[in-house]
Design a protein around this motif. Structure first.
Motif, PDB file in Angstrom:
ATOM      1  N   THR A 158       0.818  -1.220   0.000  1.00 54.19           N
ATOM      2  CA  THR A 158       0.000   0.000   0.000  1.00 54.19           C
ATOM      3  C   THR A 158       0.846   1.262   0.000  1.00 54.19           C
ATOM      4  O   THR A 158       0.531   2.239  -0.699  1.00 54.19           O
ATOM      5  N   ASP A 159       1.924   1.287   0.767  1.00 57.32           N
ATOM      6  CA  ASP A 159       2.768   2.486   0.812  1.00 57.32           C
ATOM      7  C   ASP A 159       3.395   2.784  -0.545  1.00 57.32           C
ATOM      8  O   ASP A 159       3.527   3.955  -0.940  1.00 57.32           O
ATOM      9  N   THR A 160       3.801   1.739  -1.265  1.00 60.30           N
ATOM     10  CA  THR A 160       4.349   1.949  -2.606  1.00 60.30           C
ATOM     11  C   THR A 160       3.282   2.515  -3.531  1.00 60.30           C
ATOM     12  O   THR A 160       3.545   3.419  -4.339  1.00 60.30           O
ATOM     13  N   MET A 161       2.069   1.983  -3.407  1.00 59.03           N
ATOM     14  CA  MET A 161       0.959   2.506  -4.205  1.00 59.03           C
ATOM     15  C   MET A 161       0.722   3.984  -3.899  1.00 59.03           C
ATOM     16  O   MET A 161       0.576   4.812  -4.817  1.00 59.03           O
ATOM     17  N   LEU A 162       0.730   4.346  -2.619  1.00 61.68           N
ATOM     18  CA  LEU A 162       0.509   5.737  -2.233  1.00 61.68           C
ATOM     19  C   LEU A 162       1.644   6.637  -2.725  1.00 61.68           C
ATOM     20  O   LEU A 162       1.407   7.770  -3.160  1.00 61.68           O
ATOM     21  N   GLU A 163       2.859   6.131  -2.668  1.00 64.63           N
ATOM     22  CA  GLU A 163       3.985   6.927  -3.157  1.00 64.63           C
ATOM     23  C   GLU A 163       3.831   7.220  -4.644  1.00 64.63           C
ATOM     24  O   GLU A 163       4.085   8.345  -5.099  1.00 64.63           O
ATOM     25  N   LEU A 164       3.407   6.210  -5.392  1.00 66.03           N
ATOM     26  CA  LEU A 164       3.198   6.414  -6.830  1.00 66.03           C
ATOM     27  C   LEU A 164       2.056   7.398  -7.081  1.00 66.03           C
ATOM     28  O   LEU A 164       2.106   8.197  -8.028  1.00 66.03           O
ATOM     29  N   ILE A 165       1.034   7.355  -6.236  1.00 68.42           N
ATOM     30  CA  ILE A 165      -0.075   8.307  -6.385  1.00 68.42           C
ATOM     31  C   ILE A 165       0.417   9.725  -6.127  1.00 68.42           C
ATOM     32  O   ILE A 165       0.046  10.662  -6.838  1.00 68.42           O
ATOM     33  N   THR A 166       1.272   9.896  -5.113  1.00 66.81           N
ATOM     34  CA  THR A 166       1.811  11.245  -4.839  1.00 66.81           C
ATOM     35  C   THR A 166       2.696  11.737  -5.981  1.00 66.81           C
ATOM     36  O   THR A 166       2.857  12.942  -6.169  1.00 66.81           O
TER      37      THR A 166
END
Length: 310
Positions: A229-237
């Motif tokens: 999830t954190d990697t997904m959020l980083e990509l979203i940012t």
């Protein structure tokens, strides 16, 4: 009334003798007599008919004997259970969890459990919900925590908590909309969505809901599939794409202030997390203790005692 008096009373009934009872209990005969007299005084009744040759129960004594046996059996069960918990319990617990409970639920529970059982070790693996369930079914894993429920007569599911899956975009996306503003389902067609892996409870719930609305086509232009999830959020940012994410996970993420949550009209993305185990497997003592611990903690949560801040 104390347990020594009841023990003395029961021993006299079984041996039919005050003298033999004193020998078995390693106390003096006057002590035996004192125990019975104290019990009779407290109950305000005579328990024995005593003659030179025999000791027999009165009618009241028969009633007391029946209950005394039950009381002593319960007392021994308490002692046995306490012995199990006071022993130096050792062993390894194999726990398989999906990503959200691994970060949100499990750490607090393990911290609490190890305070009482410091010699128990944990083998924790992180898999998607379907893989966790499969691992439980074949006996590779003792316990699991998942966000997906697949019916099987071997599995016992106990609900731990609720969660909500939210649609997350870069905070600069949809500039005309505020956090928690609503968009239409068709609006997702212009977004590049980052998906969780196949078998993920999050992905399964999203896909099931989209199928209800005949809207699976909004996922056709997905830009990536990611387990973390954190990697997904980083990509979203970084404005690579958008994604569906656990609201509980988002609330603990360092990226929570760099993204925006949008509500999608018509979609219901609520879900539950479950503690699961295979009821057909033979449990060791440490497994039984952990299962009882988990069910007790879950019951406390249901009563509003949010002791683990889950």
């Amino acid at each position: 009334m104390d347990f020594k008096q009841l023990e003395t009373f029961i021993t006299i009934v079984k041996t039919k003798s005050f003298t033999k009872a004193a020998e078995i209990l390693y106390i003096t005969q006057p002590s035996v007599t004192n125990h019975i007299q104290a019990l009779e005084t407290e109950l305000n009744t005579s328990l024995f008919v005593r003659t030179r040759r025999s000791v027999t129960l009165t009618q009241a004594g028969n009633i007391v004997y029946k209950h005394a046996l039950s009381i002593m059996a319960s007392y021994e069960e308490i002692i046995n259970d306490l012995d199990i918990y006071s022993q130096n319990i050792k062993g390894t617990l194999n726990i398989c969890v999906s990503s959200v409970p691994r970060k949100i639920i499990l750490p607090n529970l393990i911290e609490k459990f190890t305070k009482d059982f410091s010699d128990v070790t944990f083998n924790i693996s992180n898999e998607d919900s379907r893989t966790v369930i499969d691992s439980i079914l074949v006996g590779e894993t003792d316990f699991g925590i998942v966000g997906l429920k697949i019916s099987n007569p071997k599995l016992v599911y106990t609900q731990i908590m609720d969660d909500h899956i939210v649609y997350v975009v870069n905070k600069n996306s949809y500039p005309d909309l505020n956090n928690y503003s609503s968009i239409k389902l068709d609006d997702l067609k212009k977004d590049k969505i980052i998906l969780r892996e196949n078998g993920s409870g999050t992905r399964q719930i999203v896909e099931d809901e989209l199928k209800k609305h005949n809207a699976m086509d909004v996922l056709f232009d997905s830009v990536a599939t990611i387990q973390d999830t954190d990697t997904m959020l980083e990509l979203i940012t970084k404005n690579v794409g958008t994604g569906f994410i656990s609201q509980r996970m988002l609330s603990t993420s360092k990226y929570k202030n760099d993204v925006k949550i949008l509500n999608i009209k018509g979609l219901s993305l609520n879900r539950k997390f479950y503690f699961i185990y295979n009821k057909n497997l033979q449990f060791s003592n440490v497994n039984k203790i952990f299962k009882d611990f988990m069910l007790d903690e879950i019951e406390k949560l249901k009563k509003g005692l949010d002791i683990n801040n889950l």
